[in-house]
Design a protein around this motif. Structure first.
Motif, short mmCIF file in Angstrom:
data_model
loop_
_atom_site.label_atom_id
_atom_site.label_comp_id
_atom_site.label_asym_id
_atom_site.label_seq_id
_atom_site.Cartn_x
_atom_site.Cartn_y
_atom_site.Cartn_z
N HIS A 147 35.13 88.17 4.36
CA HIS A 147 35.20 86.82 4.88
C HIS A 147 34.86 85.86 3.76
CE1 HIS A 147 35.30 83.64 7.74
NE2 HIS A 147 34.02 83.33 7.61
N GLN A 148 35.68 84.83 3.60
CA GLN A 148 35.48 83.84 2.55
C GLN A 148 35.25 84.47 1.19
OE1 GLN A 148 32.39 81.55 4.35
NE2 GLN A 148 33.84 80.04 5.18
N ASN A 149 36.13 85.38 0.89
CA ASN A 149 36.10 86.06 -0.40
C ASN A 149 34.84 86.87 -0.67
OD1 ASN A 149 38.06 86.52 -2.22
ND2 ASN A 149 38.16 84.41 -2.95
N LYS A 150 34.11 87.22 0.39
CA LYS A 150 32.91 88.06 0.21
C LYS A 150 33.05 89.31 1.08
CE LYS A 150 29.46 85.43 -1.84
NZ LYS A 150 29.95 84.05 -1.84
N ILE A 151 32.54 90.41 0.54
CA ILE A 151 32.49 91.62 1.36
C ILE A 151 31.25 91.51 2.22
CG2 ILE A 151 32.27 94.13 1.34
CD1 ILE A 151 33.46 94.06 -1.49
N ILE A 152 31.41 91.47 3.55
CA ILE A 152 30.21 91.33 4.35
C ILE A 152 29.77 92.65 4.99
CG2 ILE A 152 30.29 88.86 4.81
CD1 ILE A 152 31.77 89.39 7.32
N LYS A 153 30.66 93.60 5.01
CA LYS A 153 30.25 94.87 5.61
C LYS A 153 31.19 95.96 5.12
CE LYS A 153 27.98 97.08 8.96
NZ LYS A 153 26.53 97.18 8.91
N ARG A 154 30.65 97.15 4.91
CA ARG A 154 31.56 98.24 4.54
C ARG A 154 31.34 99.44 5.44
NH1 ARG A 154 29.95 100.24 -1.39
NH2 ARG A 154 31.38 101.93 -0.98
N PHE A 155 32.41 100.16 5.67
CA PHE A 155 32.35 101.34 6.54
C PHE A 155 32.86 102.54 5.76
CE2 PHE A 155 33.11 97.58 9.06
CZ PHE A 155 32.12 97.64 10.01
N ILE A 156 31.96 103.48 5.49
CA ILE A 156 32.39 104.67 4.76
C ILE A 156 32.74 105.74 5.78
CG2 ILE A 156 31.61 106.48 3.18
CD1 ILE A 156 29.74 104.19 2.02
N GLY A 157 33.91 106.32 5.65
CA GLY A 157 34.37 107.29 6.64
C GLY A 157 35.18 106.57 7.71
N PRO A 158 35.72 107.35 8.65
CA PRO A 158 36.61 106.74 9.65
C PRO A 158 35.89 105.75 10.56
CG PRO A 158 36.12 109.03 10.20
CD PRO A 158 35.59 108.80 8.82
N ILE A 159 36.63 104.70 10.92
CA ILE A 159 36.12 103.71 11.88
C ILE A 159 36.07 104.35 13.26
CG2 ILE A 159 36.69 101.52 13.02
CD1 ILE A 159 36.59 100.59 10.36
N ASN A 160 34.98 104.15 13.97
CA ASN A 160 34.90 104.70 15.32
C ASN A 160 34.65 103.59 16.34
OD1 ASN A 160 32.20 104.05 14.94
ND2 ASN A 160 31.66 106.16 14.38
N ASP A 161 34.42 103.98 17.56
CA ASP A 161 34.20 103.03 18.65
C ASP A 161 33.11 102.02 18.32
OD1 ASP A 161 35.63 102.85 20.97
OD2 ASP A 161 34.97 104.84 21.67
N GLU A 162 32.02 102.58 17.83
CA GLU A 162 30.85 101.76 17.53
C GLU A 162 31.18 100.71 16.47
OE1 GLU A 162 26.69 103.06 15.85
OE2 GLU A 162 27.51 104.56 17.24
N ASN A 163 31.84 101.17 15.39
CA ASN A 163 32.22 100.25 14.33
C ASN A 163 33.13 99.16 14.85
OD1 ASN A 163 32.63 103.14 12.23
ND2 ASN A 163 30.82 101.84 12.47
#
Lengths: 172, 624, 120
Positions: A147-163
């Motif tokens: 968002h706005q040229n910034k990484i605000i969150k990263r997810f390592i591994g597959p995205i799941n329901d929670e993510n």
């Protein structure tokens, strides 16, 4: 004096070692990097997946929108699992999905998208995996919320329901 | 059936521990050593043997109702690896530990009948404490005989990289070394309690120190050879935590060995010998803890379980505190003050050896456990790898090697420098030689030259010993000569190695100034439990000679794993090492080609070192 | 007699003509000093995982762009954290790591020297 002092120190050292080992046992030894980094999006120039035209990173993330940069490959099995969640996200207007096709060939990747659907607004291809290193990525699958040229969150591994819920909460 | 018998045997074995402890305590008061105790010890050993064979038979029969067999075996596995699979896993390897523990105490009881009875009983008691600990650990947290129902049709298979002859015998040999140190530990505690720390004790325990040391050396060697052949990175030592963990007891044991040589002659350094005896076993046990608990990040992974880690941790520290307690309250340093202790005596040189050994040990120990401490205290994660060890060990290797060259030429009490002349000549020759060699390459001229000089210096002076002393001190000479050869080979191996990693398609050629690699073709072969893709490479060297190398990719069926088998062409001077790896979605393969000089001499020198230790078994007396 | 091995070794050594491929050397050196983050306890150089293969390519590109060894380390440290470096940096966190062994060495020397004083 001396003969009492040294054993006490010894016992003390071993007690500390015991406590440290005891605590260390409870820590997981699997490396989990900090997932909430406010880092600038790295600059890159990559070929477009469909037509080999050059795409510059500044062009991709220029709007005041949320972007999910998703690293995927047709040979990656967990990518198939997370794909349905990406398809759900596609329906959301507030977020754009950027596909980062990792070390893949065009034929396999397009049939992968044909079978499972194409959630991405833009797909760039990272033929040799070097651009993913610039992002500080570990491999496939991995996703970065931008968002706005910034990484605000990263997810390592597959995205799941929670993510998925987490993302929807952030972009609301 | 076999596992049922095995399981019951274990419980019986534990029962006998209790009997032995009971009768030992009774005997202590009467100051006798009952024949019954010895018989019980043998029976206990016998039960562990049955239990161990029970597990082997379950593996051979692929009895998948046994959980351990199910997790680590498969019907298509060759018989040899079915058997070696017995100790290729956490549960089975612990059973092997126990087997060696009980075997060694039995041998100890037979061999020690010249020793005081009280001392023997105490040794047996301390050893039984360790044995009981392992019995409980095995039965409570990691029983190799868990039953599963319904019986699965097929097992999960053994990790293919563990299906290797060197690795099949590596654990037993290594454990002989580790567990041998447990006898030293128990015996040192017993000697302190009964005030038997003396020249006689040193003579008697020296055999055990030597045996453990030889096995530990060979065990480490086998692990290293396995890593070189199987892991496909072309290295033999990586300062991986698990490697370090086997190196630490080795340092302690080597120090102890030298210390015992002094103690055998004169009753000095007794406290130091006790500390070392305790440290050796404590380090072996912490090794087990660090590897089995999963607290470290390493290539060697056993199934991790925090409960197991906790058990070993508590057990380990109980033993450590027990030994500190005994050391403080029972050990008194009554050394005869001998005035003929001179600077240039052999004792000094052994003290210097001990000093450096302890330093190397502390570097490895701190490097291995520091990240754990830092993470617990500050949550920062750092890696400590080869550069750290190189920086801290290499500079100190120089004085160490020189001291090692000079030391053995000193006499026991007082020595004059009769060999000054030769030594000076050797030093000059070594320096010139090294300077000439290193000048060829523009790499850290200074440090490399000095390092190689000191290694050559040791090499020449130990070589001369063979001519001067002939058969006197032969074992020590061989070991020291082997060590100089080891250091030289490692240094040259590092300095002159030539490595290339590249991507090649079939038919392509890769050129460097030194050689040309031509990827000719690939073919497929079907084996019993894997499919092989074999590449054919033609390497043209500058001098016109050429080598054909055939690295392999193996696709195993159970578990489904792709491994890469290196092809290695070995001759006396260099090893040529090539591996081929599959790259995702590309028509090329990743090729790794290395020219490694003096590789074989690294193995040979370690064998020489342990052969030196082996020889001194047959020596009646340490010569003056 | 003694000179035979010397001659042998010298002649062996002289036959090594090392290639002057400095770039490959630095590349390998850097890769050897990096931990392959997704593998268990292997260096990037030793690993053949996808991550390691890509990282090796990145190192190669960076060298060709003219970056120094130190710059590449700090680039990767920024991206992946200190965990990736096998050579721990000397800072507040690692004073003990680097200095403790040296202190032990000095203490050992002191004990030996003291022993001799007492004896005399």
């Amino acid at each position: 004096m001396k003969s009492k002092f040294i054993p006490l120190i010894l016992i003390f050292i071993f007690l500390i070692t015991f406590v440290i080992f005891f605590k260390g046992l409870k820590n997981s030894n699997i490396y989990t990097p900090n997932t909430n980094l406010k880092k600038e999006v790295p600059l890159f120039e990559l070929k477009s997946f469909e037509n080999n035209s050059i795409i510059i990173s500044e062009k991709i993330f220029e709007d005041n929108k949320y972007y999910l940069m998703n690293i995927w490959a047709s040979w990656c099995i967990p990518c198939k699992e997370e794909h349905k969640f990406l398809m759900k996200l596609k329906k959301d207007e507030r977020i754009e999905l950027i596909g980062f096709n990792y070390k893949d060939n065009f034929k396999n990747a397009s049939s992968f998208l044909k079978d499972l659907g194409n959630p991405y607004n833009i797909i760039v291809s990272d033929k040799d995996g070097t651009a993913s290193i610039e992002w500080g990525a570990y491999g496939v699958p991995e996703s970065f919320l931008v968002h706005q040229n910034k990484i605000i969150k990263r997810f390592i591994g597959p995205i799941n329901d929670e993510n998925l819920l987490e993302i929807q909460k952030i972009i609301r | 059936m076999a596992s049922l018998i095995g399981s019951y045997s274990l419980s019986f074995g534990l029962l006998f521990s209790i009997l032995i402890i009971f009768f030992s305590v009774k005997n202590l008061k009467a100051e006798i050593l009952d024949k019954k105790i010895i018989t019980f010890t043998f029976i206990q050993f016998f039960f562990v043997v049955i239990s161990f064979f029970g597990l082997i038979i379950s593996f051979i029969n692929s009895d998948f109702s046994n959980e351990t067999v199910f997790n680590h075996s498969h019907t298509t596995k060759p018989l040899f690896y079915k058997i070696s699979g017995t100790w290729g896993n956490h549960e089975g390897s612990l059973l092997l530990w126990l087997l060696v523990l009980t075997l060694f105490i039995s041998i100890f009881l037979i061999k020690s009948n010249q020793q005081p009875k009280k001392y023997r009983i105490f040794t047996l008691l301390f050893q039984q404490i360790i044995i009981v600990g392992f019995f409980i650990f095995l039965i409570k947290t990691s029983s190799p005989f868990n039953y599963i129902f319904p019986t699965p049709n097929e097992g999960l298979g053994l990790n293919p990289i563990l299906q290797d002859p060197a690795l099949a015998i590596h654990p037993p040999i290594l454990y002989l070394g580790y567990v041998g140190s447990s006898i030293i530990f128990s015996s040192a505690l017993a000697a302190m309690v009964t005030s038997y720390v003396s020249k006689e004790w040193a003579k008697h325990i020296k055999k055990w120190v030597l045996a453990s040391w030889v096995f530990l050396t060979l065990g480490i060697l086998l692990g290293s050879i396995w890593a070189y052949y199987e892991l496909g990175w072309g290295g033999f030592w990586f300062w991986d935590p698990v490697e370090n963990v086997s190196l630490m007891p080795w340092f302690a044991l080597t120090t102890l060995l030298h210390c015992i040589l002094v103690l055998e002659k004169k009753k000095i350094l007794t406290s130091w010998a006790m500390i070392l005896s305790i440290a050796t076993f404590a380090l072996s046990m912490s090794g087990t803890f660090l590897v089995r608990s999963g607290i470290l990040n390493s290539v060697h992974t056993f199934a991790n379980d925090p409960e197991r880690g906790l058990f070993i941790l508590i057990f380990l520290f109980t033993l450590i505190f027990l030994s500190i307690f005994i050391f403080i309250f029972f050990h008194s340093e009554k050394e005869k003050l001998e005035n003929n202790f001179f600077w240039l005596s052999k004792e000094t040189s052994i003290l210097v050896n001990n000093w450096f050994m302890m330093y190397f040990l502390s570097v490895v120990l701190i490097g291995t456990i520091y990240p754990i401490f830092l993470e617990v205290i500050t949550t920062n994660k750092i890696s400590v790898g080869p550069p750290f060890y190189n920086k801290l060990i290499l500079p100190f290797l120089i004085p160490f090697l020189i001291a090692m060259a000079i030391g053995p030429n000193l006499n026991w009490v007082k020595s004059d420098f009769k060999d000054k002349f030769y030594m000076t000549i050797f030093l000059i020759i070594s320096f010139l030689l090294s300077a000439v060699i290193i000048k060829q390459f523009d790499i850290n001229f200074l440090i490399n030259t000095i390092l190689v000089t000191s290694a050559f210096f040791l090499f020449f002076s130990t070589s001369r010993e063979f001519f001067v002393k002939r058969f006197r001190n032969l074992s020590q000479n061989i070991a020291h000569f082997g060590f100089s050869l080891l250091i030289l080979s490692i240094l040259f191996n590092n300095i002159f190695s030539n490595e290339v990693i590249t991507n090649l398609k079939i038919g392509e050629t890769f050129e460097t100034e030194k050689f040309t690699i031509n990827f000719e073709n690939i073919k497929q072969e079907d084996e019993k439990n894997f499919k092989a893709i074999i590449g054919k490479f033609n390497v043209q060297n500058l001098d016109g000679s050429s080598d054909i190398l055939n690295p392999e990719l193996r696709i195993y069926n159970q578990p489904n794993i792709i491994t890469s088998e290196a092809d290695i062409k070995t001759n006396l001077l260099t090893d040529k090492f090539m591996t081929m790896n599959y790259v995702q979605n590309q028509e090329y393969f990743n090729i790794r080609y290395q020219v490694k000089p003096f590789m074989i001499w690294i193995w040979v020198s370690v064998i020489l070192i342990s052969f030196g230790g082996f020889l001194s078994f047959f020596k009646k007396r340490y010569e003056v | 007699m003694k000179f035979i091995p010397i001659f042998l070794i010298v002649s062996i050594i002289l036959n090594f003509n090392l290639l002057k491929a400095d770039e490959i050397k630095t590349e390998n050196k850097i890769a050897k000093n990096l931990r392959c983050l997704i593998c268990q306890g292997q260096s990037v150089y030793d690993s053949d995982s996808e991550f390691a293969i890509s990282l090796k390519l990145v190192i190669k590109n960076k060298i060709q762009q003219g970056l120094s060894e130190e710059q590449i380390y700090s680039f990767l440290k920024m991206k992946y954290g200190e965990w990736i470096l096998y050579d721990p940096v000397f800072n507040r966190n690692t004073y003990f790591l680097w200095l403790l062994p040296i202190l032990i060495f000095l203490a050992g020397g002191a004990i030996i020297i003291k022993r001799f004083y007492n004896k005399k």
